[in-house]
Design a protein around this motif. Sequence first.
Motif, PDB file in Angstrom:
ATOM      1  N   ILE A 103      27.610  39.821  45.802  1.00 45.47           N
ATOM      2  CA  ILE A 103      26.254  39.293  45.917  1.00 45.47           C
ATOM      3  C   ILE A 103      25.274  40.355  45.420  1.00 45.47           C
ATOM      4  O   ILE A 103      25.113  41.404  46.043  1.00 45.47           O
ATOM      5  N   LYS A 104      24.666  40.089  44.278  1.00 48.21           N
ATOM      6  CA  LYS A 104      23.714  41.013  43.657  1.00 48.21           C
ATOM      7  C   LYS A 104      24.336  42.392  43.433  1.00 48.21           C
ATOM      8  O   LYS A 104      23.778  43.432  43.825  1.00 48.21           O
ATOM      9  N   THR A 151      26.415  39.297  37.105  1.00 52.34           N
ATOM     10  CA  THR A 151      26.054  37.997  37.661  1.00 52.34           C
ATOM     11  C   THR A 151      27.265  37.335  38.308  1.00 52.34           C
ATOM     12  O   THR A 151      28.418  37.721  38.025  1.00 52.34           O
ATOM     13  N   PRO A 152      27.065  36.321  39.145  1.00 49.29           N
ATOM     14  CA  PRO A 152      28.206  35.599  39.735  1.00 49.29           C
ATOM     15  C   PRO A 152      29.099  34.933  38.696  1.00 49.29           C
ATOM     16  O   PRO A 152      30.249  34.609  38.990  1.00 49.29           O
ATOM     17  N   THR A 153      28.580  34.725  37.479  1.00 48.00           N
ATOM     18  CA  THR A 153      29.397  34.121  36.427  1.00 48.00           C
ATOM     19  C   THR A 153      30.163  35.164  35.620  1.00 48.00           C
ATOM     20  O   THR A 153      30.822  34.832  34.638  1.00 48.00           O
ATOM     21  N   GLY A 154      30.052  36.436  36.006  1.00 44.09           N
ATOM     22  CA  GLY A 154      30.826  37.480  35.355  1.00 44.09           C
ATOM     23  C   GLY A 154      30.166  38.121  34.155  1.00 44.09           C
ATOM     24  O   GLY A 154      30.815  38.852  33.401  1.00 44.09           O
ATOM     25  N   LYS A 155      28.868  37.891  33.945  1.00 43.40           N
ATOM     26  CA  LYS A 155      28.149  38.498  32.833  1.00 43.40           C
ATOM     27  C   LYS A 155      27.515  39.812  33.276  1.00 43.40           C
ATOM     28  O   LYS A 155      27.065  39.941  34.414  1.00 43.40           O
ATOM     29  N   TYR A 156      27.465  40.760  32.345  1.00 39.11           N
ATOM     30  CA  TYR A 156      26.900  42.081  32.634  1.00 39.11           C
ATOM     31  C   TYR A 156      25.563  42.236  31.898  1.00 39.11           C
ATOM     32  O   TYR A 156      25.434  41.844  30.733  1.00 39.11           O
ATOM     33  N   GLU A 230      42.480  35.158  46.742  1.00 37.08           N
ATOM     34  CA  GLU A 230      43.791  34.957  46.135  1.00 37.08           C
ATOM     35  C   GLU A 230      44.007  33.524  45.663  1.00 37.08           C
ATOM     36  O   GLU A 230      45.039  33.226  45.053  1.00 37.08           O
ATOM     37  N   SER A 231      43.068  32.645  45.958  1.00 38.10           N
ATOM     38  CA  SER A 231      43.183  31.241  45.553  1.00 38.10           C
ATOM     39  C   SER A 231      42.551  31.050  44.183  1.00 38.10           C
ATOM     40  O   SER A 231      41.331  31.074  44.033  1.00 38.10           O
ATOM     41  N   ARG A 232      43.367  30.842  43.170  1.00 35.41           N
ATOM     42  CA  ARG A 232      42.867  30.726  41.797  1.00 35.41           C
ATOM     43  C   ARG A 232      42.001  29.477  41.633  1.00 35.41           C
ATOM     44  O   ARG A 232      40.978  29.492  40.956  1.00 35.41           O
ATOM     45  N   ASN A 233      42.427  28.366  42.245  1.00 33.85           N
ATOM     46  CA  ASN A 233      41.660  27.129  42.128  1.00 33.85           C
ATOM     47  C   ASN A 233      40.275  27.268  42.760  1.00 33.85           C
ATOM     48  O   ASN A 233      39.283  26.766  42.226  1.00 33.85           O
ATOM     49  N   TYR A 234      40.231  27.955  43.902  1.00 32.87           N
ATOM     50  CA  TYR A 234      38.936  28.183  44.559  1.00 32.87           C
ATOM     51  C   TYR A 234      38.040  29.050  43.690  1.00 32.87           C
ATOM     52  O   TYR A 234      36.850  28.760  43.523  1.00 32.87           O
ATOM     53  N   GLN A 235      38.575  30.117  43.114  1.00 36.43           N
ATOM     54  CA  GLN A 235      37.787  31.029  42.283  1.00 36.43           C
ATOM     55  C   GLN A 235      37.286  30.338  41.020  1.00 36.43           C
ATOM     56  O   GLN A 235      36.157  30.577  40.575  1.00 36.43           O
ATOM     57  N   LYS A 236      38.124  29.450  40.428  1.00 30.53           N
ATOM     58  CA  LYS A 236      37.695  28.700  39.245  1.00 30.53           C
ATOM     59  C   LYS A 236      36.522  27.777  39.584  1.00 30.53           C
ATOM     60  O   LYS A 236      35.549  27.671  38.826  1.00 30.53           O
ATOM     61  N   GLN A 237      36.631  27.113  40.731  1.00 26.41           N
ATOM     62  CA  GLN A 237      35.554  26.202  41.131  1.00 26.41           C
ATOM     63  C   GLN A 237      34.298  26.966  41.523  1.00 26.41           C
ATOM     64  O   GLN A 237      33.176  26.515  41.264  1.00 26.41           O
ATOM     65  N   LYS A 238      34.469  28.129  42.142  1.00 32.05           N
ATOM     66  CA  LYS A 238      33.321  28.969  42.498  1.00 32.05           C
ATOM     67  C   LYS A 238      32.542  29.367  41.252  1.00 32.05           C
ATOM     68  O   LYS A 238      31.305  29.413  41.254  1.00 32.05           O
ATOM     69  N   LEU A 239      33.272  29.642  40.154  1.00 33.46           N
ATOM     70  CA  LEU A 239      32.637  29.984  38.885  1.00 33.46           C
ATOM     71  C   LEU A 239      31.839  28.811  38.330  1.00 33.46           C
ATOM     72  O   LEU A 239      30.734  28.995  37.789  1.00 33.46           O
ATOM     73  N   LYS A 240      32.371  27.595  38.477  1.00 31.05           N
ATOM     74  CA  LYS A 240      31.655  26.409  37.996  1.00 31.05           C
ATOM     75  C   LYS A 240      30.335  26.211  38.740  1.00 31.05           C
ATOM     76  O   LYS A 240      29.310  25.883  38.141  1.00 31.05           O
ATOM     77  N   VAL A 241      30.365  26.419  40.051  1.00 27.39           N
ATOM     78  CA  VAL A 241      29.132  26.307  40.845  1.00 27.39           C
ATOM     79  C   VAL A 241      28.125  27.369  40.415  1.00 27.39           C
ATOM     80  O   VAL A 241      26.934  27.094  40.257  1.00 27.39           O
ATOM     81  N   ALA A 242      28.602  28.594  40.195  1.00 27.02           N
ATOM     82  CA  ALA A 242      27.725  29.688  39.776  1.00 27.02           C
ATOM     83  C   ALA A 242      27.078  29.394  38.430  1.00 27.02           C
ATOM     84  O   ALA A 242      25.905  29.722  38.203  1.00 27.02           O
ATOM     85  N   LYS A 243      27.821  28.745  37.527  1.00 27.77           N
ATOM     86  CA  LYS A 243      27.281  28.416  36.205  1.00 27.77           C
ATOM     87  C   LYS A 243      26.157  27.379  36.295  1.00 27.77           C
ATOM     88  O   LYS A 243      25.193  27.441  35.531  1.00 27.77           O
TER      89      LYS A 243
END
Length: 384
Positions: A103-104, A151-156, A230-243
Amino acid sequence: MPKKILKAYKIRLYPNAEQQVFFAKSFGCARFIWNKMLGDKMEHYKTTKTTLHNTPAQYKQEFEWLKEVDSLALANVQQNLRAAYSTFFKQGTGFPKFKKKGIKDSYTTNNQKGTVAITQNTVKLPKIGHINARFPDKINGLIKSATISRTPTGKYYVSLLVETITTPLPKTHSTIGIDLGLTDFIALSDGCRVANPKFLAKLQDKLAREQKILAKRRAVAKADQRRLSESRNYQKQKLKVAKVYEKITNARKDFLHKLSFTLIKNHDVIAIEDLNVKGMVKNRKLAKAISDSSWSSFTTMLSYKAEWYGKTLVKIDRWYPSSKTCSNCNHLLTKAELPLSVRTWNCPVCLQKNDRDINASINILHQGLILVKQSKTVGATGLA
């Protein structure tokens, strides 16, 4: 006349794998020092009722991995924590909070004799060297500091604070009053309106769908007794929400920057209400719409751009009854005579037909011009 200003330039970074590891360490160390210093301060105060003046240096012997990152990044954490304490005691704002991973994520370093520099397509940072970058604007001036963030979407990104020279915009001899709203983002005293884009509302359905899927995947991970990390599906969906959130934020910022600059460019004096947005969002029925409008960000942009370009922004007292006062004869209606649902009204004294928002913006302009005139009179008296 040109003047010196501090201006921030936000630049997209493209670090390689090794540089990403260094950034992760720096974010983690900055977060650790903040939490450790804050926790120790709180414990020390509980025990002794005195303030603990701790520094990052005293923790490096126990936690040697702190030496792997930029020491100025840790020193800036100390300064930020000190400022947060000062703001809390002087202004009564929220007490400093512990930081959470993801977070930030950010850290700030200072430019010391060229340790922070730019080339045509790279940014140089202490302890890491040159990083590939994309520059949206030409940067001229002395770099004072750099804030690196993820950022939460992985951008620097790196935000460079630069001491530069700005030239005031030509005078237009035009004045304008602004009434902030929800249906229309702003109503202007010249009769114009700017529609509220409602960026969050437009993507609300998509956001709700993605968040619903995220909640389901969180439940599945917990049922399987797996960590969310450790949940890949959760992390993928978390990225979609962040986008989705990122798209909303970027569109809103773009709109606010363009609108604020247009107003600054075309008017010499701008009058606006000094709204208590923090108090207004406590209204649960309007909180989401008010937050989506970002009135505070808009006012902040007008403020620093007016200072940069030699224009005047004047804020009207939040208790001034701009909507209930007739702009023609100054007759004041009561709250019962003009409920919020009434958008147009006829003045019982001069019979002028008033549009609620346009009428308010005209009154805001009149009051703003009075305040500007008073400040000039006081300034002239002081000089005399």
